[in-house]
Design an enzyme around this catalytic site. Structure first.
Site, PDB file in Angstrom:
ATOM      1  CD  GLU A 257     -36.700 -22.655 -20.716  1.00 59.45           C
ATOM      2  OE1 GLU A 257     -36.633 -21.451 -21.044  1.00 59.45           O
ATOM      3  OE2 GLU A 257     -37.163 -23.526 -21.453  1.00 59.45           O
TER       4      GLU A 257
ATOM      5  CD  GLU B 155     -36.727 -26.042 -24.585  1.00 56.78           C
ATOM      6  OE1 GLU B 155     -37.379 -26.400 -23.575  1.00 56.78           O
ATOM      7  OE2 GLU B 155     -35.493 -26.070 -24.637  1.00 56.78           O
TER       8      GLU B 155
ATOM      9  CB  ALA C  17     -40.342 -28.781 -18.227  1.00 53.71           C
TER      10      ALA C  17
ATOM     11  N   GLY D 148     -40.301 -25.332 -22.106  1.00 55.24           N
ATOM     12  CA  GLY D 148     -40.465 -26.583 -22.838  1.00 55.24           C
ATOM     13  C   GLY D 148     -41.631 -26.510 -23.814  1.00 55.24           C
TER      14      GLY D 148
HETATM   15  N1  3HC Z   1     -44.743 -26.500 -13.733  1.00 58.27           N
HETATM   16  C1  3HC Z   1     -45.489 -26.833 -12.654  1.00 58.27           C
HETATM   17  N2  3HC Z   1     -46.491 -26.064 -12.179  1.00 58.27           N
HETATM   18  C2  3HC Z   1     -46.722 -24.906 -12.818  1.00 58.27           C
HETATM   19  C3  3HC Z   1     -45.983 -24.495 -13.930  1.00 58.27           C
HETATM   20  C4  3HC Z   1     -44.965 -25.357 -14.404  1.00 58.27           C
HETATM   21  N3  3HC Z   1     -44.219 -25.061 -15.483  1.00 58.27           N
HETATM   22  N4  3HC Z   1     -46.448 -23.294 -14.335  1.00 58.27           N
HETATM   23  C5  3HC Z   1     -47.450 -22.974 -13.510  1.00 58.27           C
HETATM   24  N5  3HC Z   1     -47.617 -23.952 -12.596  1.00 58.27           N
HETATM   25  C6  3HC Z   1     -48.643 -24.012 -11.536  1.00 58.27           C
HETATM   26  C7  3HC Z   1     -48.465 -22.921 -10.497  1.00 58.27           C
HETATM   27  O1  3HC Z   1     -47.589 -23.345  -9.485  1.00 58.27           O
HETATM   28  C8  3HC Z   1     -49.884 -22.740 -10.008  1.00 58.27           C
HETATM   29  O2  3HC Z   1     -50.149 -23.802  -9.119  1.00 58.27           O
HETATM   30  P1  3HC Z   1     -51.144 -23.582  -7.890  1.00 58.27           P
HETATM   31  O3  3HC Z   1     -52.454 -23.162  -8.480  1.00 58.27           O
HETATM   32  O4  3HC Z   1     -51.153 -24.892  -7.206  1.00 58.27           O
HETATM   33  O5  3HC Z   1     -50.531 -22.487  -7.052  1.00 58.27           O
HETATM   34  C9  3HC Z   1     -50.721 -22.980 -11.256  1.00 58.27           C
HETATM   35  O6  3HC Z   1     -49.889 -23.717 -12.158  1.00 58.27           O
HETATM   36  C10 3HC Z   1     -51.172 -21.713 -11.944  1.00 58.27           C
HETATM   37  O7  3HC Z   1     -50.040 -20.881 -12.149  1.00 58.27           O
HETATM   38  P2  3HC Z   1     -50.072 -19.323 -11.841  1.00 58.27           P
HETATM   39  O8  3HC Z   1     -50.752 -19.075 -10.560  1.00 58.27           O
HETATM   40  O9  3HC Z   1     -48.685 -18.831 -12.010  1.00 58.27           O
HETATM   41  O10 3HC Z   1     -51.005 -18.819 -13.026  1.00 58.27           O
HETATM   42  P3  3HC Z   1     -50.914 -17.498 -13.870  1.00 58.27           P
HETATM   43  O11 3HC Z   1     -52.036 -17.566 -14.804  1.00 58.27           O
HETATM   44  O12 3HC Z   1     -50.757 -16.320 -12.980  1.00 58.27           O
HETATM   45  O13 3HC Z   1     -49.529 -17.589 -14.699  1.00 58.27           O
HETATM   46  C11 3HC Z   1     -47.901 -18.642 -16.115  1.00 58.27           C
HETATM   47  C12 3HC Z   1     -49.378 -18.562 -15.685  1.00 58.27           C
HETATM   48  C13 3HC Z   1     -47.474 -17.334 -16.780  1.00 58.27           C
HETATM   49  C14 3HC Z   1     -47.761 -19.771 -17.089  1.00 58.27           C
HETATM   50  C15 3HC Z   1     -47.018 -18.876 -14.873  1.00 58.27           C
HETATM   51  O14 3HC Z   1     -47.548 -19.957 -14.144  1.00 58.27           O
HETATM   52  C16 3HC Z   1     -45.599 -19.209 -15.192  1.00 58.27           C
HETATM   53  O15 3HC Z   1     -44.816 -18.317 -15.435  1.00 58.27           O
HETATM   54  N6  3HC Z   1     -45.250 -20.506 -15.172  1.00 58.27           N
HETATM   55  C17 3HC Z   1     -43.910 -20.946 -15.319  1.00 58.27           C
HETATM   56  C18 3HC Z   1     -43.430 -20.810 -16.740  1.00 58.27           C
HETATM   57  C19 3HC Z   1     -42.039 -21.350 -16.863  1.00 58.27           C
HETATM   58  O16 3HC Z   1     -41.142 -20.958 -16.158  1.00 58.27           O
HETATM   59  N7  3HC Z   1     -41.829 -22.275 -17.809  1.00 58.27           N
HETATM   60  C20 3HC Z   1     -40.571 -22.906 -17.986  1.00 58.27           C
HETATM   61  C21 3HC Z   1     -40.468 -24.117 -17.139  1.00 58.27           C
HETATM   62  S1  3HC Z   1     -38.879 -24.865 -17.180  1.00 58.27           S
HETATM   63  C22 3HC Z   1     -38.810 -25.647 -18.669  1.00 58.27           C
HETATM   64  O17 3HC Z   1     -39.738 -25.616 -19.422  1.00 58.27           O
HETATM   65  C23 3HC Z   1     -37.539 -26.394 -18.963  1.00 58.27           C
HETATM   66  C24 3HC Z   1     -37.448 -26.849 -20.355  1.00 58.27           C
HETATM   67  O18 3HC Z   1     -36.551 -26.051 -21.068  1.00 58.27           O
HETATM   68  C25 3HC Z   1     -37.003 -28.272 -20.434  1.00 58.27           C
END
Ligand code: 3HC
Length: 708
Positions: free
Chosen positions: A132, A112, A63, A109
């Site tokens: 998450e 999911e 998400a 997400g």
């Molecule tokens: N939401 C918003 N922005 C995100 C994002 C997300 N889920 N994931 C990554 N981004 C953004 C980063 O902030 C970054 O932005 P920037 O270039 O402006 O700094 C850009 O995308 C690239 O990210 P990374 O620099 O981290 O790129 P990497 O290639 O090193 O890593 C990744 C990629 C492994 C996907 C890492 O970004 C990551 O771990 N992302 C988060 C994953 C996560 O936690 N997902 C769960 C979200 S909560 C959810 O899904 C709730 C659900 O259950 C409803």
């Protein structure tokens, strides 16, 4: 409507391509477009099946984390998640086989959404997970209900509580995915989808029934996980909420379990823990952005390195290079010191090996990258030198003069000084544009922080190269200004001073350490100093005294210097703030001598020692940090408050779930922090002086992160 999900029909299959760079995060519009695209595929007479795939290098990374800011209250969240859950049920009710094609990251997400599809195929290198919990929340779009049905409760509990992704082969073995595509993902996914259409096969994960044995084992796994979390999740709420949600799914129907998941998610997303962890998610990434060093600044490739000084820090730094596969010369003037340094490095690797994290072959291969030397031979071949000699200005200046002579003009010259003026080394080298600080934290091969200290003339290329290098060394590089102690140690001086004064006023070393550990730090101030060495701080104070300065204005406890004079340097000498079984041992006991010294010093300062509450200890220490942090910000030695938070999290293990010292101050409330400074000034003296920035922010009703 923005075109975030493209629709096309290929070979009789509707291909839905999510295209929301960089990571195809599920912004609110993306959810809506997936819904619409699935409906279109169902209605399309030319499509017998559907494939959902991500554009670019990844499926969906989750998400949109920024959108959580809109969920101000649990009620907001409940309303939003009702829609998301209903949407995913509509997707799952798709009447044609729907296949998710995973590559890159299928996280949160993203996974999911994939679980609401009927089947999942993936490339071999895809990463699949529910991270998450690392953001202080739980899967909120059905993950806690569908994943146990696919993979079993035990696996789901592990994935959702540690947040680590699993590889595609492991996901296949666990039943999370159905097939690994060896060649082109889309082609493989289309073929898979067609085969399911021909077999009239549709599988809704929510309809999978976990049998009685599975439920029993799952409930036992929930209890076992709760017990395990007592050790691994101290101070955290989200991992327990994960267990509650999965347990609810085992006891209740899918729909009832989903409601429980939504309630728990709503609770978590509004928590300080989640706000802090989300803040750090973005702060971690922002530190790499230095306002006047553009992204396209040319960088130097570091292929060979050298380290001067084979002591504890120098050895650890050399290990960092070797671990990254970079050959490194390790120089010391003294062969005996060099031998000791190399022996310590070998011992460190052997400990890693004994934990099963390295093989004997890897140890030898890595050791072979470190070449000990007592001369500057070969220094004309290296791209970077890190100086790690004793913290002594004259010695360091002399070293930089040597380095200016023996290295190539384009070689980066970095000092591991923890406090001293980088510009003086820059001048001594004769090549100031190439000089900067690379301040590692002890143990240098373990702690993830690298303070990158820019001098007056450090070039942008050298800064950009250092940031790139920090990633290669698996460190978090944060660019800071060149003030005494830079950011980490400048603030630490205030933290330590408050700890010393609390001791003199009546708290004990054990109480203060315990309170800080309960707060979430890995070690309290006194335990930390016993590890780092009481001599280090004492020598810095001696140097400051010699130039007529002190680290923090105001009263200074005499106890650390008294311990230094007694040769009690901490763990390495078997005595410091605590007594140890033997030099080098970690087994510590209380030493009544400290209490005696505290009594003596209190008497000298006319202080009547008193019982001090745990709350006062936390309040004073964190207020000291935030107040000095505000000065660091105003003086522009840190670019952003988030940079300070990152420094404290990676340099000193400040608990992530509290967001770092500046974020923590905001959760306490800046008006409260300021009123504490006033109160302490009245009670303890003028050394408590409010930082002007703190006063201004409070007067304007703003915060560190909303300074404008
Ligand atoms: N939401 C918003 N922005 C995100 C994002 C997300 N889920 N994931 C990554 N981004 C953004 C980063 O902030 C970054 O932005 P920037 O270039 O402006 O700094 C850009 O995308 C690239 O990210 P990374 O620099 O981290 O790129 P990497 O290639 O090193 O890593 C990744 C990629 C492994 C996907 C890492 O970004 C990551 O771990 N992302 C988060 C994953 C996560 O936690 N997902 C769960 C979200 S909560 C959810 O899904 C709730 C659900 O259950 C409803």
């Amino acid at each position: 409507m923005p075109n975030l999900v493209r629709y096309e029909v290929k070979d009789g299959v509707a291909v839905l391509t999510i295209d929301n760079p960089p990571v195809n995060a599920l912004a609110p519009e993306v959810w809506g477009e997936i819904d619409e695209a699935v409906k279109r595929g169902v209605a399309d007479p030319n499509a017998e099946a559907l494939v959902l795939i991500g554009a670019g290098t990844t499926f969906i990374a989750g998400a949109d984390i920024k959108a959580f800011e809109l969920l101000k209250t649990p009620a907001d969240s409940m309303a939003r998640s009702e829609g998301t859950h209903a949407l995913l049920k509509r997707v799952e009710d798709c009447t044609k086989p729907l296949v998710a094609a995973l590559h890159g990251n299928a996280l949160g997400g993203g996974l999911e959404v994939a679980q609401a599809c009927h089947f999942r195929v993936a490339t071999k290198d895809a990463k699949i997970g529910q991270p998450e919990v690392l953001l202080g929340i739980i899967p909120g779009a059905g993950g806690t209900q569908r994943l146990p049905r696919l993979a079993g409760a035990k696996m789901a509990l592990t994935m959702c509580t540690d947040g680590k992704p699993v590889t595609a082969p492991n996901a296949l073995a666990a039943g999370i995915i159905d097939h690994i595509v060896a060649d082109d993902l889309l082609t493989g996914a289309i073929a898979f989808a067609k085969s399911k259409a021909q077999a009239h096969e549709i599988r809704k994960v929510r309809d999978i029934v976990i049998n009685a044995d599975g439920v029993k084992a799952g409930l036992e796994a929930c209890d076992a996980m709760r017990a395990a979390l007592k050790k691994t999740a101290k101070g955290l709420r989200a991992p327990y909420a994960v267990v509650d949600a999965i347990e609810a799914g085992l006891k209740l129907s899918f729909d009832q379990g989903s409601v429980r998941e939504r309630e728990l998610f709503a609770d978590c997303v509004a928590s300080t823990e989640s706000k802090a962890l989300r803040h750090l998610f973005f702060a971690d990434r922002e530190v790499a952005k230095v306002p006047d060093v553009p992204k396209d600044t040319p960088t130097k490739d570091i292929t060979r390195a050298a380290v001067v000084g084979a002591g504890t820090m120098g050895g650890g730094i050399a290990m960092n290079y070797a671990n990254a596969g970079i050959p490194v010369l390790l120089k010391d003037v003294d062969q005996a010191a060099l031998d000791r340094g190399m022996a310590t490095i070998r011992k460190n690797y052997e400990v890693t090996m004994s934990k099963g994290k390295m093989t004997a072959e890897q140890v030898e291969k890595t050791m072979a990258l470190i070449t000990p030397t007592t001369t500057y031979d070969g220094f004309d071949q290296v791209d970077i030198v890190t100086e790690a000699v004793f913290e002594n200005m004259d010695l360091k200046k002399a070293t930089f003069t040597d380095l200016g002579r023996v290295t190539r003009p384009d070689c980066i010259l970095a000092s591991n000084s923890s406090t001293l003026d980088i510009d003086q080394f820059a001048n001594a080298s004769g090549r100031p544009a190439q000089v900067l600080g690379h301040h590692y934290f002890s143990p240098a091969n373990v702690m993830k922080l690298l303070e990158i200290v820019r001098g007056k003339e450090t070039s942008k290329e050298v800064i950009a190269s250092s940031l790139k290098l920090s990633k290669k060394l698996a460190k978090v590089g944060v660019v800071v200004g060149n003030c005494f102690g830079f950011v980490a140690n400048r603030m630490l001086a205030y933290y330590m001073r408050e700890a010393y004064l609390l001791l003199e006023e009546g708290a004990s070393v054990e109480q203060i350490d315990r309170v800080l550990v309960d707060f979430g730090l890995p070690v309290g101030p006194f335990g930390m100093q016993d590890i780092a060495g009481i001599d280090v701080g004492a020598r810095i104070r001696q140097y400051l005294k010699s130039i007529g300065k002190s680290r923090a204005e105001g009263p200074q406890s005499a106890i650390p210097d008294r311990l230094f004079e007694l040769g009690r340097y901490g763990q390495k000498t078997g005595a410091g703030w605590y007594m140890y079984d033997a030099p080098g041992s970690r087994n510590r006991t209380t030493d009544p001598l400290i209490e005696q010294m505290a009594n003596e010093e209190a008497k000298k300062r006319g202080i009547v020692r008193r019982p001090i509450s745990d709350e006062e200890i936390i309040a004073r220490i964190t207020t000291a940090l935030a107040n000095e942090g505000a000065r660091v910000l105003a003086d522009k030695f840190a670019t952003r408050p988030g940079d300070i938070d990152v420094i404290y999290v990676y340099g000193f293990g400040f608990p992530r779930y509290r967001g770092g010292p500046m974020f923590y101050a905001e959760t306490v409330g800046l008006p409260t922090v300021l009123s504490r400074v006033h109160e302490y000034r009245a009670r303890f003296g003028d050394y408590w002086e409010p930082a002007p920035l703190l006063e201004k922010l409070v007067a304007d009703g703003r915060g560190f992160y909303t300074q404008g």
